[in-house]
Design a protein around this motif. Structure first.
Motif, PDB file in Angstrom:
ATOM      1  N   GLU A 199       3.972   9.614  -7.583  1.00 13.22           N
ATOM      2  CA  GLU A 199       4.559   8.718  -6.579  1.00 13.22           C
ATOM      3  C   GLU A 199       3.731   7.450  -6.459  1.00 13.22           C
ATOM      4  O   GLU A 199       2.493   7.501  -6.394  1.00 13.22           O
ATOM      5  CB  GLU A 199       4.627   9.427  -5.225  1.00 13.22           C
ATOM      6  N   ILE A 200       4.419   6.301  -6.413  1.00 14.10           N
ATOM      7  CA  ILE A 200       3.718   5.033  -6.259  1.00 14.10           C
ATOM      8  C   ILE A 200       4.266   4.245  -5.085  1.00 14.10           C
ATOM      9  O   ILE A 200       5.421   4.394  -4.690  1.00 14.10           O
ATOM     10  CB  ILE A 200       3.765   4.177  -7.545  1.00 14.10           C
ATOM     11  N   MET A 201       3.391   3.411  -4.565  1.00 16.91           N
ATOM     12  CA  MET A 201       3.701   2.551  -3.429  1.00 16.91           C
ATOM     13  C   MET A 201       3.269   1.123  -3.755  1.00 16.91           C
ATOM     14  O   MET A 201       2.485   0.893  -4.678  1.00 16.91           O
ATOM     15  CB  MET A 201       2.934   3.018  -2.182  1.00 16.91           C
ATOM     16  N   LEU A 202       3.763   0.193  -2.947  1.00 14.53           N
ATOM     17  CA  LEU A 202       3.266  -1.180  -2.981  1.00 14.53           C
ATOM     18  C   LEU A 202       2.160  -1.311  -1.948  1.00 14.53           C
ATOM     19  O   LEU A 202       2.344  -0.974  -0.778  1.00 14.53           O
ATOM     20  CB  LEU A 202       4.381  -2.174  -2.660  1.00 14.53           C
ATOM     21  N   HIS A 203       1.010  -1.801  -2.385  1.00 11.22           N
ATOM     22  CA  HIS A 203      -0.117  -2.054  -1.485  1.00 11.22           C
ATOM     23  C   HIS A 203      -0.049  -3.533  -1.110  1.00 11.22           C
ATOM     24  O   HIS A 203      -0.593  -4.395  -1.815  1.00 11.22           O
ATOM     25  CB  HIS A 203      -1.410  -1.707  -2.209  1.00 11.22           C
ATOM     26  N   ALA A 204       0.647  -3.841  -0.040  1.00 17.21           N
ATOM     27  CA  ALA A 204       0.968  -5.222   0.306  1.00 17.21           C
ATOM     28  C   ALA A 204      -0.214  -5.911   0.990  1.00 17.21           C
ATOM     29  O   ALA A 204      -0.644  -5.476   2.070  1.00 17.21           O
ATOM     30  CB  ALA A 204       2.187  -5.260   1.223  1.00 17.21           C
ATOM     31  N   PRO A 205      -0.743  -6.984   0.398  1.00 19.19           N
ATOM     32  CA  PRO A 205      -1.880  -7.687   1.016  1.00 19.19           C
ATOM     33  C   PRO A 205      -1.441  -8.399   2.295  1.00 19.19           C
ATOM     34  O   PRO A 205      -0.497  -9.196   2.280  1.00 19.19           O
ATOM     35  CB  PRO A 205      -2.294  -8.698  -0.057  1.00 19.19           C
ATOM     36  N   MET A 206      -2.119  -8.089   3.394  1.00 19.23           N
ATOM     37  CA  MET A 206      -1.782  -8.673   4.690  1.00 19.23           C
ATOM     38  C   MET A 206      -3.028  -9.263   5.330  1.00 19.23           C
ATOM     39  O   MET A 206      -4.125  -8.726   5.196  1.00 19.23           O
ATOM     40  CB  MET A 206      -1.160  -7.618   5.612  1.00 19.23           C
ATOM     41  N   PRO A 212       8.312  -0.748 -10.694  1.00 17.40           N
ATOM     42  CA  PRO A 212       9.431   0.197 -10.733  1.00 17.40           C
ATOM     43  C   PRO A 212       9.202   1.397  -9.826  1.00 17.40           C
ATOM     44  O   PRO A 212       8.077   1.850  -9.635  1.00 17.40           O
ATOM     45  CB  PRO A 212       9.430   0.644 -12.209  1.00 17.40           C
ATOM     46  N   ASN A 213      10.289   1.893  -9.259  1.00 14.02           N
ATOM     47  CA  ASN A 213      10.281   3.201  -8.606  1.00 14.02           C
ATOM     48  C   ASN A 213       9.333   3.292  -7.414  1.00 14.02           C
ATOM     49  O   ASN A 213       8.723   4.327  -7.156  1.00 14.02           O
ATOM     50  CB  ASN A 213       9.927   4.303  -9.618  1.00 14.02           C
ATOM     51  N   ILE A 214       9.228   2.203  -6.658  1.00 18.62           N
ATOM     52  CA  ILE A 214       8.400   2.193  -5.450  1.00 18.62           C
ATOM     53  C   ILE A 214       9.053   3.072  -4.376  1.00 18.62           C
ATOM     54  O   ILE A 214      10.257   2.984  -4.132  1.00 18.62           O
ATOM     55  CB  ILE A 214       8.253   0.752  -4.919  1.00 18.62           C
ATOM     56  N   LYS A 215       8.255   3.905  -3.721  1.00 14.12           N
ATOM     57  CA  LYS A 215       8.768   4.784  -2.666  1.00 14.12           C
ATOM     58  C   LYS A 215       8.421   4.307  -1.263  1.00 14.12           C
ATOM     59  O   LYS A 215       9.094   4.653  -0.294  1.00 14.12           O
ATOM     60  CB  LYS A 215       8.217   6.206  -2.849  1.00 14.12           C
ATOM     61  N   GLY A 216       7.348   3.532  -1.164  1.00  8.45           N
ATOM     62  CA  GLY A 216       6.916   3.086   0.154  1.00  8.45           C
ATOM     63  C   GLY A 216       5.948   1.928   0.049  1.00  8.45           C
ATOM     64  O   GLY A 216       5.652   1.433  -1.044  1.00  8.45           O
ATOM     65  N   VAL A 217       5.443   1.517   1.204  1.00  8.33           N
ATOM     66  CA  VAL A 217       4.544   0.366   1.305  1.00  8.33           C
ATOM     67  C   VAL A 217       3.435   0.720   2.289  1.00  8.33           C
ATOM     68  O   VAL A 217       3.676   1.391   3.299  1.00  8.33           O
ATOM     69  CB  VAL A 217       5.295  -0.889   1.804  1.00  8.33           C
ATOM     70  N   ASN A 218       2.220   0.278   1.982  1.00 10.08           N
ATOM     71  CA  ASN A 218       1.178   0.280   3.006  1.00 10.08           C
ATOM     72  C   ASN A 218       0.427  -1.029   2.968  1.00 10.08           C
ATOM     73  O   ASN A 218       0.540  -1.802   2.020  1.00 10.08           O
ATOM     74  CB  ASN A 218       0.232   1.490   2.880  1.00 10.08           C
ATOM     75  N   ASN A 219      -0.309  -1.307   4.025  1.00 11.84           N
ATOM     76  CA  ASN A 219      -0.992  -2.593   4.147  1.00 11.84           C
ATOM     77  C   ASN A 219      -2.366  -2.561   3.501  1.00 11.84           C
ATOM     78  O   ASN A 219      -3.138  -1.623   3.666  1.00 11.84           O
ATOM     79  CB  ASN A 219      -1.119  -3.013   5.609  1.00 11.84           C
ATOM     80  N   HIS A 220      -2.630  -3.616   2.724  1.00 17.37           N
ATOM     81  CA  HIS A 220      -3.965  -3.894   2.194  1.00 17.37           C
ATOM     82  C   HIS A 220      -4.617  -4.866   3.162  1.00 17.37           C
ATOM     83  O   HIS A 220      -4.098  -5.957   3.397  1.00 17.37           O
ATOM     84  CB  HIS A 220      -3.837  -4.510   0.800  1.00 17.37           C
TER      85      HIS A 220
END
Length: 248
Positions: A65-72, A106-114
């Protein structure tokens, strides 16, 4: 820890479960070795980094499972890198950047904050974030870089499934501290039936997890993708709401 007071136990019949998210994936070639660690780890990838797409494709091939680590934006003003979401961005630019970052993997399941100790305290940016996540049917993991985060509250208002981090495994990478935090994680799981940890792509962390994860099965704890805990939490919340309405 304040977060523990707010935790909801999973249904009584569920096994004790842990999710471990490896953050900050994408800058170094050595990050690829995270995929060799046995077990259902979840990986959060920084967008537009040198190894982001390569890691995502190999993770997909291994059913990880992979997520986007969104820089905030953070309170201390640290450099965020590509894909940054900041306070000075208009809504259109903010959401366009987030959508582009999501589409880059591809195939992102979720996001969390960086980082995000500043941005996650703000109503408007969190609303804009959750609007995009709702469109994409993604969950949000609050990395809890500030106790004042509004991310989960806003996510729930938008109908975005969400969960929060309970333990940072490797803020200190000595074996003693890694052991202390891992044992803390297990105690939380045993008390509440689930727990969420965040770790980072450090050689010391990889070495420790490669051995320590074997303990979980012997202690009746299952290592699962983060989405499994998110879904279980959402189900529990829905059941609690239904019970409350029926008793009124």
């Amino acid at each position: 820890m304040t977060a523990l007071v707010l935790m909801l136990s999973l249904p009584a019949q569920a096994n004790q479960k842990i999710a471990i998210v490896i953050d900050d994936i994408g800058y170094q070639k050595k990050d690829m070795s995270a995929l060799d660690i046995p077990g259902e780890l979840t990986f959060s990838i920084l967008p537009f980094t040198p190894y982001a797409k390569r890691f995502a494709k190999q993770a997909q091939a291994k059913n990880k499972e992979i997520m986007l680590h969104a820089p905030m934006q953070a309170l201390d003003g640290k450099t965020l890198g590509p894909g940054a979401l900041t306070m000075d961005m208009p809504k259109e630019d903010f959401q366009s950047m987030l959508r582009t970052a999501l589409d880059s993997l591809p195939n992102i399941k979720g996001v969390n904050n960086h980082m995000g100790s500043l941005l996650t305290q703000q109503n408007a940016p969190m609303n804009w974030t959750m609007e995009v996540l709702k469109e994409h049917e993604l969950y949000f993991l609050d990395s809890k870089t500030t106790p004042k985060s509004k991310a989960q509250t806003v996510a729930s208002l938008h109908g975005v499934d969400n969960i929060a981090r309970h333990v940072f495994l490797d803020n200190i990478t000595t074996q003693k501290q890694l052991r202390f935090r891992f044992d803390q994680l297990k105690r939380i799981a045993k008390r509440y039936d689930y727990a969420v940890a965040i770790a980072h792509p450090y050689p010391e962390t990889f070495e420790f997890l490669s051995q320590a994860l074997e303990e979980l099965e012997h202690e009746g704890i299952e290592l699962v993708p983060l989405s499994e805990l998110v879904q279980a939490r959402s189900l529990r919340l829905a059941q609690a709401k239904t019970t409350s309405l029926s008793s009124d």
